[in-house]
Design a protein around this motif. Structure first.
Motif, short mmCIF file in Angstrom:
data_model
loop_
_atom_site.label_atom_id
_atom_site.label_comp_id
_atom_site.label_asym_id
_atom_site.label_seq_id
_atom_site.Cartn_x
_atom_site.Cartn_y
_atom_site.Cartn_z
N PRO A 1 0.87 -1.13 0.01
CA PRO A 1 0.02 0.07 0.00
C PRO A 1 0.83 1.25 -0.02
CG PRO A 1 0.40 -0.92 2.26
CD PRO A 1 0.64 -1.88 1.42
N ASN A 2 0.15 2.32 -0.36
CA ASN A 2 0.85 3.75 -0.32
C ASN A 2 1.96 4.01 -1.57
OD1 ASN A 2 -0.65 4.40 1.84
ND2 ASN A 2 0.79 3.74 3.25
N ARG A 3 2.65 2.90 -1.80
CA ARG A 3 3.71 2.71 -2.88
C ARG A 3 3.88 1.60 -2.92
NH1 ARG A 3 7.92 7.65 -3.75
NH2 ARG A 3 7.27 8.27 -1.79
N ASN A 4 4.02 1.21 -4.38
CA ASN A 4 4.28 -0.24 -4.44
C ASN A 4 5.94 -0.53 -4.55
OD1 ASN A 4 5.52 0.28 -7.28
ND2 ASN A 4 2.97 0.51 -8.26
N GLY A 5 6.16 -1.56 -4.63
CA GLY A 5 7.83 -1.93 -4.72
C GLY A 5 8.60 -1.31 -5.89
N PHE A 6 7.77 -1.24 -6.92
CA PHE A 6 8.51 -0.62 -8.24
C PHE A 6 8.92 0.63 -8.09
CE2 PHE A 6 5.81 -4.26 -10.68
CZ PHE A 6 7.15 -4.83 -10.56
N ASP A 7 7.70 1.45 -7.34
CA ASP A 7 8.07 3.13 -7.05
C ASP A 7 9.15 3.10 -6.20
OD1 ASP A 7 6.14 3.61 -8.99
OD2 ASP A 7 4.56 3.78 -7.43
N VAL A 8 9.10 1.94 -4.94
CA VAL A 8 10.12 2.15 -4.10
C VAL A 8 11.43 2.17 -4.45
CG1 VAL A 8 11.17 1.16 -1.80
CG2 VAL A 8 8.81 1.60 -1.99
N LEU A 9 11.82 1.10 -5.35
CA LEU A 9 12.87 0.69 -6.02
C LEU A 9 13.24 1.93 -6.98
CD1 LEU A 9 15.27 -1.40 -6.23
CD2 LEU A 9 13.79 -2.57 -8.16
N ARG A 10 12.45 2.32 -7.67
CA ARG A 10 12.99 3.36 -8.86
C ARG A 10 13.21 4.45 -8.00
NH1 ARG A 10 8.29 3.53 -10.78
NH2 ARG A 10 8.61 2.12 -12.48
N GLU A 11 12.68 5.06 -6.81
CA GLU A 11 13.34 6.05 -6.16
C GLU A 11 14.46 5.88 -5.35
OE1 GLU A 11 13.52 10.07 -4.53
OE2 GLU A 11 12.06 9.19 -6.12
N LEU A 12 14.41 4.51 -4.85
CA LEU A 12 15.65 4.27 -4.24
C LEU A 12 16.88 4.25 -4.94
CD1 LEU A 12 16.92 2.97 -1.19
CD2 LEU A 12 16.33 0.70 -2.69
N ARG A 13 16.75 3.78 -6.34
CA ARG A 13 17.92 3.88 -7.12
C ARG A 13 18.52 5.24 -7.61
NH1 ARG A 13 19.70 0.15 -5.16
NH2 ARG A 13 19.53 -2.00 -5.81
N THR A 14 17.79 6.19 -7.38
CA THR A 14 18.32 7.45 -7.45
C THR A 14 19.11 7.93 -6.48
OG1 THR A 14 16.33 8.63 -6.56
CG2 THR A 14 16.22 8.24 -8.91
N GLN A 15 19.27 7.35 -5.17
CA GLN A 15 19.89 7.65 -4.12
C GLN A 15 20.98 6.74 -3.41
OE1 GLN A 15 17.44 10.41 -1.58
NE2 GLN A 15 15.77 9.89 -2.85
N SER A 16 20.38 5.46 -3.77
CA SER A 16 21.27 4.50 -3.09
C SER A 16 21.36 3.28 -3.90
CB SER A 16 20.35 4.12 -1.74
OG SER A 16 21.18 2.87 -1.15
N SER A 17 22.56 2.58 -3.82
CA SER A 17 23.07 1.50 -4.44
C SER A 17 22.59 0.15 -3.56
CB SER A 17 24.29 1.23 -4.87
OG SER A 17 25.15 1.33 -3.78
N LEU A 18 22.01 0.36 -2.47
CA LEU A 18 21.33 -0.78 -1.45
C LEU A 18 21.29 -1.95 -2.28
CD1 LEU A 18 20.80 -1.71 1.49
CD2 LEU A 18 18.78 -0.68 1.23
N PRO A 19 21.80 -2.98 -2.16
CA PRO A 19 21.19 -4.18 -2.64
C PRO A 19 19.81 -4.82 -2.51
CG PRO A 19 23.31 -4.86 -1.83
CD PRO A 19 22.90 -3.46 -1.37
N VAL A 20 18.99 -5.07 -3.36
CA VAL A 20 17.77 -5.42 -3.38
C VAL A 20 17.36 -6.86 -3.80
CG1 VAL A 20 15.28 -4.47 -4.09
CG2 VAL A 20 17.09 -2.98 -3.46
N LEU A 21 16.60 -7.57 -3.02
CA LEU A 21 15.85 -9.02 -3.31
C LEU A 21 14.25 -8.61 -3.54
CD1 LEU A 21 16.04 -11.86 -3.90
CD2 LEU A 21 15.69 -12.26 -1.54
N MET A 22 13.98 -8.70 -4.77
CA MET A 22 12.41 -8.38 -5.09
C MET A 22 11.60 -9.82 -4.79
SD MET A 22 11.59 -5.36 -6.39
CE MET A 22 10.19 -4.55 -6.56
N LEU A 23 10.71 -9.51 -4.14
CA LEU A 23 9.66 -10.72 -4.13
C LEU A 23 8.45 -10.40 -5.17
CD1 LEU A 23 9.42 -10.99 -0.30
CD2 LEU A 23 10.95 -12.13 -1.90
N THR A 24 8.26 -11.23 -5.91
CA THR A 24 7.15 -11.14 -6.93
C THR A 24 6.31 -12.32 -6.93
OG1 THR A 24 8.40 -12.67 -8.68
CG2 THR A 24 9.02 -10.35 -8.47
N ALA A 25 5.05 -12.11 -7.66
CA ALA A 25 4.05 -13.07 -7.68
C ALA A 25 4.37 -14.24 -8.35
CB ALA A 25 2.64 -12.39 -8.29
N ARG A 26 4.27 -15.55 -7.90
CA ARG A 26 4.59 -16.62 -8.39
C ARG A 26 4.20 -16.69 -9.96
NH1 ARG A 26 7.34 -21.16 -7.09
NH2 ARG A 26 6.94 -20.43 -5.00
N GLY A 27 5.27 -17.10 -10.92
CA GLY A 27 4.67 -17.18 -12.33
C GLY A 27 4.64 -15.83 -12.92
#
Length: 250
Positions: A74-100
């Motif tokens: 809610p509020n901001r999906n994972g893609f939006d979080v990652l997109r904004e994060l990558r403008t400021q940080s190279s923190l390693p990210v493991l993405m959780l996606t829907a199966r299939g």
């Protein structure tokens, strides 16, 4: 004596793992509690965020070693979080996606995720992925004597500094995720030679290549976008269909 040595090594590894701080961003509270309990037993320190805004705020304000990021929040999906994060940080990210859902995994990798995992996933598999990412992100390694790989690799207009994990292309710093850096390092060390996808997966991703895994292809695509062609216009990283990739030499 051997048992004592193994115990010492195990204790040392446990001590190192306890230093790893993970931010888990998932709105599923029950699942989060289960994962926190499991990761804690595996020696990780885990913080949690249950919505996108909180995840981004915590990721930018605190010193974490890795972010486990769910797509649907809610509020901001994972893609939006990652997109904004990558403008400021190279923190390693493991993405959780829907199966299939291949689209989610592809988008996550394009935005700069280091790896992805389909939900629901086996916690043991998740821990293996976490440790592989943390190994790739490690900035300091132990000395290995005279056979230690060189700290600096240069090809054409590209210079890679292993110790500081930085890459310069035509003198310009190129931001990279830990996975992209590790993948490029393998290709550079084998410049002019074909590197199989199986070898790249094991050396750069830390796991055996699975049949339908598109991670390598997406990471290579990201590298091509960031680095561009060689100064002479030649393709920098070539695909050898059905085999792997090669970093081009003149």
């Amino acid at each position: 004596m051997t048992g004592v040595i193994h115990k010492v090594v195990r204790n040392r590894l446990d001590s190192q793992e306890k230093m790893a701080r993970i931010l888990l961003a998932d709105d599923d509270i029950e699942l989060s509690d289960m994962l926190i309990d499991y990761l804690d037993k595996e020696g990780f320190e885990v913080d949690v965020a249950h919505d996108g805004n909180a995840a981004l705020e915590k990721a930018l304000a605190n010193q974490y070693d890795l972010l486990i990021l769910d797509v649907m929040m809610p509020n901001r999906n994972g893609f939006d979080v990652l997109r904004e994060l990558r403008t400021q940080s190279s923190l390693p990210v493991l993405m959780l996606t829907a199966r299939g859902d291949d689209v989610d995994s592809v988008v996550g990798l394009e935005l700069g995720a280091d790896d992805y995992l389909a939900k629901p996933s086996n916690p043991r598999v998740m821990v293996a992925r976490i440790r592989a990412i943390l190994r790739r992100a490690e900035t300091q390694g132990e000395l290995h004597g005279v056979n230690e790989p060189p700290d600096r690799i240069a090809q054409h207009d590209l210079v890679m500094h292993i110790g500081s994990r930085t890459v310069l292309c035509a003198g310009k710093p190129i931001p990279m995720t830990s996975t992209e850096f590790s993948l490029l390092e393998v290709l550079l060390r084998e410049a002019g030679h074909i590197v199989s996808k199986a070898k790249l997966s094991e050396q750069a991703l830390g796991r055996k290549l699975s049949r339908y895994d598109r991670s390598l292809d997406m990471h290579v695509s990201n590298l091509r976008k960031k680095l561009g062609p060689l100064p002479n216009g030649q393709e920098r990283i070539k695909t050898v269909r059905g085999v792997g990739y090669i970093y081009s030499l003149p």
